[in-house]
Design a protein around this motif. Sequence first.
Motif, mmCIF file in Angstrom:
data_model
loop_
_atom_site.group_PDB
_atom_site.id
_atom_site.type_symbol
_atom_site.label_atom_id
_atom_site.label_comp_id
_atom_site.label_asym_id
_atom_site.label_seq_id
_atom_site.Cartn_x
_atom_site.Cartn_y
_atom_site.Cartn_z
ATOM 1 N N PHE A 239 0.827 -1.206 0.000
ATOM 2 C CA PHE A 239 0.000 0.000 0.000
ATOM 3 C C PHE A 239 0.863 1.257 0.000
ATOM 4 O O PHE A 239 0.516 2.250 -0.658
ATOM 5 C CB PHE A 239 -0.940 0.004 1.215
ATOM 6 C CG PHE A 239 -2.118 -0.915 1.054
ATOM 7 C CD1 PHE A 239 -2.913 -0.864 -0.073
ATOM 8 C CD2 PHE A 239 -2.438 -1.848 2.033
ATOM 9 C CE1 PHE A 239 -4.003 -1.713 -0.228
ATOM 10 C CE2 PHE A 239 -3.513 -2.700 1.886
ATOM 11 C CZ PHE A 239 -4.297 -2.633 0.747
ATOM 12 N N ARG A 242 1.942 1.747 -3.392
ATOM 13 C CA ARG A 242 0.810 1.862 -4.319
ATOM 14 C C ARG A 242 0.837 0.780 -5.404
ATOM 15 O O ARG A 242 0.506 1.032 -6.568
ATOM 16 C CB ARG A 242 0.767 3.258 -4.959
ATOM 17 C CG ARG A 242 0.571 4.376 -3.942
ATOM 18 C CD ARG A 242 0.442 5.721 -4.597
ATOM 19 N NE ARG A 242 0.250 6.763 -3.623
ATOM 20 C CZ ARG A 242 -0.915 7.110 -3.077
ATOM 21 N NH1 ARG A 242 -2.017 6.466 -3.458
ATOM 22 N NH2 ARG A 242 -1.001 8.068 -2.180
ATOM 23 N N TRP A 244 -1.150 -1.680 -6.386
ATOM 24 C CA TRP A 244 -2.519 -2.099 -6.136
ATOM 25 C C TRP A 244 -2.790 -3.507 -6.632
ATOM 26 O O TRP A 244 -3.527 -4.265 -5.992
ATOM 27 C CB TRP A 244 -3.481 -1.111 -6.801
ATOM 28 C CG TRP A 244 -3.288 0.292 -6.343
ATOM 29 C CD1 TRP A 244 -2.864 1.353 -7.091
ATOM 30 C CD2 TRP A 244 -3.497 0.805 -5.023
ATOM 31 N NE1 TRP A 244 -2.800 2.492 -6.321
ATOM 32 C CE2 TRP A 244 -3.189 2.187 -5.050
ATOM 33 C CE3 TRP A 244 -3.918 0.245 -3.819
ATOM 34 C CZ2 TRP A 244 -3.286 3.008 -3.938
ATOM 35 C CZ3 TRP A 244 -4.024 1.049 -2.707
ATOM 36 C CH2 TRP A 244 -3.708 2.410 -2.759
#
Length: 284
Positions: A239, A242, A244
């Motif tokens: 996270f 990033r 995802w």
Amino acid sequence: MSAAGLPAARPPAPSKLPATLAFVAVAAVVVVCAVALRADWPALLGLPERIVTYTRLLTEGFWANPFADPQREWWTVAFDFMFDSLSIAWIGTLIGALLSVPFGFAAARNVAPAWLVWISRTILNVIRAIPEFILAIVFLLPLFGFHPAAGAIALGVGSIGTLGKLTSEALEDLQPGPVEALRAAGASGLSVLRWGMLPQVMPEIVSFWLYRFEVNIRAGAILGMLGLGGIGFLFDQLFNGREWARAGIALLVTVVVTIVVDQLSAAVRHRIIGREQFSHRDVF
């Protein structure tokens, strides 16, 4: 009918004022709390769009070939970290299970003297009042550093508080017949505990252990985000970076493994409790 032969008057309806005042008071508390949060409530209007966006980002890795690079590595890493989480939760549950039994006996009113019951229950209450991540940060990180052992011990100590309380309550609700029979036969106090009490409560205690294992899997994920290993540590890295698609794969692995463990644990608990009830019908 009244004495004069006329229909008796209906009693007056109960007043709705107390219920209305209670509803107004609860609504006022909710409004005050909502204002005190100082949240950006208009931002809720954009919540559906954010849900769609992040769902799309997290599920991008689902549709790629899991046996091709780099997806194969992503799945492998997610399962490795999830196995670490299961190991941390299992060790923590074992620590809590082993130490909670003596605490449970010492906290049961029908087993221990009053002074020992008070001391044991106070210790168990203090343990339950301290969250596991506080135990890890304040007491265990200085000793072990950012190591999975700190998370496992934190989960174990936290499990002692809950399992000890449940064990003491199970002991206080046991059938007195076998205990009285052993005492009438001249059995020692230790024999009464071993043969009269423990066999009655052990199936229920084991079901508590299994349920606590499920709880520790989730709690271990939170501790992992502090750097103590497990799937939570992977989530923190993904996270923050990033990433995802990889985070979505890790999330899917977590959900699937947790559901499987929950179903297996529930089946074992059902079998244990069902066997206990069947044996009680046979005896009594």
